[in-house]
Design an enzyme around this catalytic site. Structure first.
Site, PDB file in Angstrom:
ATOM      1  N   ARG A   1      -3.512   3.859 -11.912  1.00 51.80           N
ATOM      2  CA  ARG A   1      -2.216   4.101 -11.271  1.00 51.80           C
ATOM      3  C   ARG A   1      -2.114   3.437  -9.895  1.00 51.80           C
ATOM      4  O   ARG A   1      -1.092   2.847  -9.556  1.00 51.80           O
ATOM      5  CB  ARG A   1      -1.967   5.604 -11.151  1.00 51.80           C
TER       6      ARG A   1
ATOM      7  N   ASP B   1     -10.819   0.629   4.178  1.00 48.54           N
ATOM      8  CA  ASP B   1     -10.438   2.008   4.477  1.00 48.54           C
ATOM      9  C   ASP B   1     -11.558   2.959   4.090  1.00 48.54           C
ATOM     10  O   ASP B   1     -11.485   4.146   4.372  1.00 48.54           O
ATOM     11  CB  ASP B   1      -9.154   2.376   3.728  1.00 48.54           C
TER      12      ASP B   1
ATOM     13  N   HIS C   1     -10.659   6.039   6.484  1.00 52.05           N
ATOM     14  CA  HIS C   1     -10.347   6.638   5.190  1.00 52.05           C
ATOM     15  C   HIS C   1      -9.038   7.437   5.246  1.00 52.05           C
ATOM     16  O   HIS C   1      -9.029   8.660   5.064  1.00 52.05           O
ATOM     17  CB  HIS C   1     -11.490   7.530   4.709  1.00 52.05           C
ATOM     18  N   ILE C   2      -7.937   6.730   5.445  1.00 51.65           N
ATOM     19  CA  ILE C   2      -6.630   7.377   5.585  1.00 51.65           C
ATOM     20  C   ILE C   2      -5.667   6.971   4.460  1.00 51.65           C
ATOM     21  O   ILE C   2      -4.453   7.048   4.623  1.00 51.65           O
ATOM     22  CB  ILE C   2      -6.007   7.067   6.960  1.00 51.65           C
ATOM     23  N   GLY C   3      -6.214   6.547   3.332  1.00 50.48           N
ATOM     24  CA  GLY C   3      -5.382   6.056   2.241  1.00 50.48           C
ATOM     25  C   GLY C   3      -4.279   7.007   1.812  1.00 50.48           C
ATOM     26  O   GLY C   3      -3.156   6.596   1.544  1.00 50.48           O
TER      27      GLY C   3
END
Length: 348
Positions: free
Chosen positions: A185, A290, A314-316
Site C-alpha cells: 500500500r 527516515d 522516524h516520523i513517517g
C-alpha cells in the site's frame, strides 16, 4: 418520622450495594500497561472506559528493567515499535497476558512465534498510515535531491551571497526513472505521488505482481534491473528475513553514481556501513533516511556528518490525523481481544 427512617435505611442499603457492585466490577477490570505517557488521547480514553490503566509516566522509551517489572499480571500491553516483546517479557507478564497491541504497522519488535505459543493475540495498525508515510517519503526525496537542508544552512550562515547558476543544484523528478522496492500500500501510494511529477518511468520490485501497478503505470522488474536503471531508489519494503540488509555494498555498487536513495521502511533493510561508504566515495549521489539502525542514531554517527545525507527521526506516520487513528485502532484491538471477539487489525 418512621417513614423517613425506613427511607433513609433503604437508601443506605442501596448505596452500600451499589458501592459493592462497583467495587466488584472494578476488581474485574482488565489491566492494561501502556509503555509511555504521550500516546494520543483518543485511544487512551477509549481504554479507560473499560480497563484499568497503568503506564510508564514519561514521554520516552521505558527502561527494560522497569518494563519487565511493570507487566506482571497485566491482561494487555499497549506498546510502540521501540518496545521489545520477547520471551523474557512474556515470561514476566505471565499467563494473564492475552493481547499485545502495538501502535505501529511494523511488528519486527514482537516475537510472533512466542506469542502464538502462549495464545497471546497481536494487534497492529496497518492501512491507516499509508498517506502520511507516502507524503513524508516524497518530502524526504525532494529534501535530499534538491538539497533543501544544505540550502537552508547556507541561507542561515552567510553562504547565500548571490544567485549562481550551478549553486545548490540537484536532480529533478521530471523525466526520471523511479524504482520502488516493496510495492504494498505504501509503495503504491508513493508511486501515485511521484507519477504526478511527470516521471518517465516507474519500476517496482516485489515478491508478487500487483494488479494496481497497471493502473499506476508501474513496471515489475528484478531487483538488479531496478538498481541499474533507476535515478531514484525508494525502499518501502517490510523488514523480513528476505529483505534484511537487501541494500548492501553490492546493491549500492549497481546503482547509478547519480542515484538518490530514500528509505522510509525499516533501518534493517540497509547495511548502514555499506551506505556510509557509498556516500563517502560518491558511489551514489545522496541518501534520505527516515529510519536507521539503531534508533535513535547516536549523535556522533558518520551519517550526520555527510552533506549528501538527510536523516529524519522516524516520523513517517507523524501527522496528527494518522497518529490519532493509530491510537484508536490499537485500543480497539486490545478491547476486542480481551472480549474474545474479532479484532479490527489482528496479526495472523
Amino acid at each position: 418520622m418512621f417513614y423517613k427512617t425506613i427511607t433513609t435505611s433503604a437508601s443506605s442499603l442501596v448505596s452500600r450495594r451499589l458501592l459493592i457492585d462497583i467495587s466488584r466490577r472494578m476488581s474485574t477490570l482488565h489491566k492494561i500497561f501502556i509503555t509511555r505517557n504521550d500516546m494520543p488521547d483518543v485511544g487512551i480514553e477509549l481504554l479507560k472506559k473499560q480497563c484499568e490503566i497503568k503506564k510508564w509516566e514519561k514521554a520516552s522509551p521505558i527502561p527494560r528493567d522497569v518494563f519487565l517489572q511493570s507487566v506482571s499480571g497485566v491482561n494487555g500491553i499497549y506498546c510502540t515499535l521501540n518496545d521489545k516483546i520477547d520471551k523474557e517479557l512474556l515470561d514476566a507478564a505471565g499467563s494473564t497476558l492475552k493481547v499485545v497491541g502495538t501502535i505501529s504497522v511494523g511488528y519486527d519488535h514482537i516475537d510472533i512465534a512466542e506469542c502464538r505459543k502462549r495464545g497471546v493475540r497481536i494487534g497492529y495498525t496497518p492501512n491507516v498510515l499509508t498517506d502520511a508515510t507516502a507524503e513524508l517519503t516524497l518530502a524526504l526525496l525532494l529534501t535530499t535531491s534538491r538539497r533543501l537542508s544544505e540550502a537552508q544552512c547556507e541561507a542561515k550562515t552567510g553562504g547565500w551571497v548571490s544567485w549562481a547558476p550551478t549553486w545548490m543544484t540537484g536532480p529533478g523528478l521530471a523525466g526520471s526513472t523511479v524504482g520502488i522496492v516493496g510495492f504494498g500500500r505504501i509503495g503504491q501510494a508513493v508511486a501515485r505521488r511521484v507519477k504526478a511529477f511527470n516521471t518517465a518511468k516507474i519500476l517496482y520490485y516485489n515478491r508478487s505482481e500487483k494488479a494496481e501497478a497497471k493502473e499506476i503505470g508501474a513496471i515489475k522488474v528484478g531487483f538488479e534491473e531496478l538498481l541499474t536503471q533507476s535515478d531514484f531508489v525508494i525502499c518501502c519494503a517490510a523488514l523480513v528475513p528476505e529483505t534484511k540488509e537487501i541494500f548492501n555494498k553490492s546493491a549500492f555498487e549497481k546503482m547509478k553514481p547519480t542515484a538518490v536513495f530514500v528509505n522510509t521502511s525499516r533501518g534493517g533493510t540497509v547495511d548502514q556501513g555499506a551506505l556510509i561508504e557509498a556516500l563517502q566515495n560518491n558511489t551514489i549521489r545522496a541518501a534520505g533516511l527516515d529510519v536507521t539502525t539503531p534508533e535513535p542514531l547516536p549523535l556522533d554517527n558518520t551519517l550526520f556528518k555527510l552533506k549528501n545525507c538527510v536523516v529524519l527521526p522516524h516520523i513517517g506516520s507523524a501527522t496528527i490525523e494518522a497518529r490519532n487513528v493509530m491510537s484508536e485502532l490499537t485500543a480497539k484491538n486490545i478491547i476486542c481481544a480481551l472480549n474474545e471477539s474479532e479484532m479490527p487489525a489482528e496479526l495472523k
